[in-house]
Design a protein around this motif. Sequence first.
Motif, PDB file in Angstrom:
ATOM      1  N   LYS A   1       7.515  -2.888   9.659  1.00  0.00           N
ATOM      2  CA  LYS A   1       6.917  -1.899   8.769  1.00  0.00           C
ATOM      3  C   LYS A   1       7.513  -2.115   7.379  1.00  0.00           C
ATOM      4  N   THR A   2       6.659  -2.446   6.408  1.00  0.00           N
ATOM      5  CA  THR A   2       7.152  -2.943   5.116  1.00  0.00           C
ATOM      6  C   THR A   2       6.521  -2.208   3.943  1.00  0.00           C
ATOM      7  N   ILE A   3       7.354  -1.885   2.944  1.00  0.00           N
ATOM      8  CA  ILE A   3       6.853  -1.516   1.622  1.00  0.00           C
ATOM      9  C   ILE A   3       7.096  -2.708   0.708  1.00  0.00           C
TER      10      ILE A   3
ATOM     11  N   VAL B   1       0.163   3.258   9.664  1.00  0.00           N
ATOM     12  CA  VAL B   1       0.069   2.204   8.657  1.00  0.00           C
ATOM     13  C   VAL B   1       1.169   1.183   8.935  1.00  0.00           C
ATOM     14  N   ASP B   2       0.909  -0.094   8.575  1.00  0.00           N
ATOM     15  CA  ASP B   2       1.875  -1.164   8.857  1.00  0.00           C
ATOM     16  C   ASP B   2       2.570  -1.682   7.603  1.00  0.00           C
ATOM     17  N   ILE B   3       1.805  -1.864   6.528  1.00  0.00           N
ATOM     18  CA  ILE B   3       2.367  -2.399   5.281  1.00  0.00           C
ATOM     19  C   ILE B   3       1.799  -1.585   4.120  1.00  0.00           C
ATOM     20  N   ILE B   4       2.668  -1.249   3.168  1.00  0.00           N
ATOM     21  CA  ILE B   4       2.240  -0.582   1.942  1.00  0.00           C
ATOM     22  C   ILE B   4       2.530  -1.527   0.784  1.00  0.00           C
TER      23      ILE B   4
ATOM     24  N   ILE C   1       9.187   7.396   7.118  1.00  0.00           N
ATOM     25  CA  ILE C   1      10.394   7.191   7.927  1.00  0.00           C
ATOM     26  C   ILE C   1      10.378   5.873   8.682  1.00  0.00           C
ATOM     27  N   TRP C   2       9.188   5.295   8.894  1.00  0.00           N
ATOM     28  CA  TRP C   2       9.094   4.096   9.721  1.00  0.00           C
ATOM     29  C   TRP C   2       9.385   2.819   8.950  1.00  0.00           C
ATOM     30  N   CYS C   3       9.562   2.897   7.642  1.00  0.00           N
ATOM     31  CA  CYS C   3       9.785   1.687   6.839  1.00  0.00           C
ATOM     32  C   CYS C   3      11.043   0.954   7.299  1.00  0.00           C
ATOM     33  N   GLU C   4      10.864  -0.320   7.688  1.00  0.00           N
ATOM     34  CA  GLU C   4      11.987  -1.153   8.126  1.00  0.00           C
ATOM     35  C   GLU C   4      12.403  -2.171   7.071  1.00  0.00           C
TER      36      GLU C   4
ATOM     37  N   ARG D   1      13.986   3.956   0.526  1.00  0.00           N
ATOM     38  CA  ARG D   1      12.739   4.092   1.285  1.00  0.00           C
ATOM     39  C   ARG D   1      12.898   3.550   2.701  1.00  0.00           C
ATOM     40  N   ALA D   2      13.858   2.632   2.894  1.00  0.00           N
ATOM     41  CA  ALA D   2      14.018   1.998   4.211  1.00  0.00           C
ATOM     42  C   ALA D   2      15.131   2.626   5.043  1.00  0.00           C
ATOM     43  N   THR D   3      15.890   3.557   4.466  1.00  0.00           N
ATOM     44  CA  THR D   3      17.066   4.072   5.177  1.00  0.00           C
ATOM     45  C   THR D   3      16.804   5.401   5.875  1.00  0.00           C
TER      46      THR D   3
END
Length: 706
Positions: free
Chosen positions: A257-259, A340-343, A356-359, A379-381
């Motif tokens: 899961k990526t921003i 959603v998978d990628i933003i 919350i799911w951003c890895e 955003r990833a923590t």
Amino acid sequence: MPAPHAIPAVSVTYAKDGTSTKPNTLGMRPMQERAYQKRGEQYLLIKSPPASGKSRALMFIALDKLENQGLKQAIIVVPEKSIGSSFENEPLSKFGFWADWQVQPQWNLCNAPGADGGKVESVKQFLDSGDKVLVCTHATFRFAVDRFGVEVLDDRLIAVDEFHHVSSNPDNKLGDHVRQLMERDKAHIVAMTGSYFRGDAEAVLHPDDESRFETVTYTYYEQLNGYQYLKQLDIGYYFYSGSYSDEIMQVLNPKEKTILHIPNVNSRESTKDKLREVEHILEELGDWQGTDPQTGFQLVKTADGSILRIADLVDDDPNKRDRVTAALKDPAHKNNRDHVDIIIALGMAKEGFDWIWCEHALTVGYRSSLTEIIQIIGRATRDAPGKTRARFTNLIAEPDASEEAVTEAVNDTLKAIAASLLMEQVLAPRFEFKPKSSSSEPTEGFDYGEGGYDPTRCNVGFNPETGQMQIEIKGLAEPKSPEAQRICREDLTELVTAFVQDKPTIEQGLFNSEVVPEELTQVRMGKIIQEKFPNLDPVDQEAVRQHAIAAINFVQSAKQVIVDSPQPVPPEVGGSSDRGAETKPIDFGDGEPSPNTALIDGVRQFALSVTELDMDLIDRINPFGEAYAILSKTMSEERLRQVAEIIAAKRVSLSIEEARDLAKRAFRFKQEKGRLPSLTAIDPWEKRMAEGVAFLQRKAQEERDA
């Protein structure tokens, strides 16, 4: 196509004990409980990382001020409209609190149509009403104060979210309004921030104003160590050649899961066509399958047959972006990992954005400030079920042959290293330095390692409950005034930030092989302390300087022990002799079965490896030595030579101001040694002080002869 070249940076492993997310009987997590205990303060500053619950902490505090402290209303001020959703209605009584948080729909101005300037009259209507809570943007608040004055805010709570937008610079309107409120002294202020420093290195508050705030600090270490699921955080920097969109798949994993933040159109990494860049990324990911009619998400089929749901926030067509934004904010899908998978974003999905799911936070091009980097990492923590690892990656263009491009790349490299050094400091446990004396004793609650407290030497203790490291140092100056004590207790990270953001300091520390470490640790840091805290007396300025240098050099020295050898080794001091050491990715944690002990063990090993742990030794360590070792493994010898030449070309001879600083140090040297420093001394720092004295003597003689 070659893979991008990596700068291995920070990899931190945490205990995952669940304490930071465990509520008390009132429904408060530990950070919120800590802040609530200070709810009676008129001026309260909450320094706490993203996802630690600052918004809800403010709700608890505001409700108490409205119900029990006689305040009429609360105004919540946020930097952008999207963050206003963090302060919408919450059924706090459901979790044990004595009241619910409620905002009438017409008073959440972040949801209202129109520009900020047009909402000013709504602020006045609220102030004249009997309702209790208003939410608006920083801009709306500024316009309202400009029109109505600070007097209309008497007996009200003003809560400023993302407080690092405030600056002590008189031109900063929000900062000026905060100062006006404090001068009138009839309103309460709660300031909240996850990064109490600014990209432009300006002070957030003037020291006199800051001293009036009661500070609540909750560290990254406490936050991440107490998560239930997230265990590891990795931070890395990568250099690439050519177009980033051709190499993006080297660092973008479609299964994470990526921003993805693409570069600003004015940066050298940008192709100047942001929409085409997004299209190219979608093509690299797989075959486009169309657009979801409900959410506006792009649907892409990958090589393994799975369908990726991609939110495009770069296309600024209002009809498209508003639908995508609304889908991302839909509370019905907040806990749906598959929504959603990628933003893909450019100026959005940064501070206050909650997914919350951003890895993986993947950023192309260096951002404008360390503050922005901290916000993006945040955003990833977030902690989320099944999410055990998160990472931040910064993809930066390598220089081409022209000197102009090389110079720009050098600046980006320095900023990336500065961000890495800062994150090492931010993610480490909190330091408490104590002078070592014959009467020193152990402190209850601290673990002093195998064998316990040793009264015959300098000890390193760790308190796992508070995440504090206590370190005894011989010759350490103690802060005398309450303000200096507060700075040493609360603001060491901010001072390290100013130090690593100072371009001449980091340039000389990294690329001047002849630099004397004391020029950095004593003169440069001393100058920063004098400028930031001019009202402290010289004794307290020196105490603060010593504590700040100890903080950065202990992390760097511990890292050297971890990276270079599993056994305690004497540190290299007195210059750049540690350059070129074998370097691996930094790991502050040694994994199972005893997570998050490597930094603590590294500090202890460093303390044990020297005959005497004293301040003179700490001042003789170049704080950038390990960063150079990492860089030398990433950049070619030719590139390093180019960089060193660029830095050397900007080097200037000794200035009057620097000579005066050296002369002050020479005077202290004479008080301790009974003689002045010598120009023929073997010790490079003594020789440098003597050069400062000689420089001033020559200047004085020239003026007499003129």
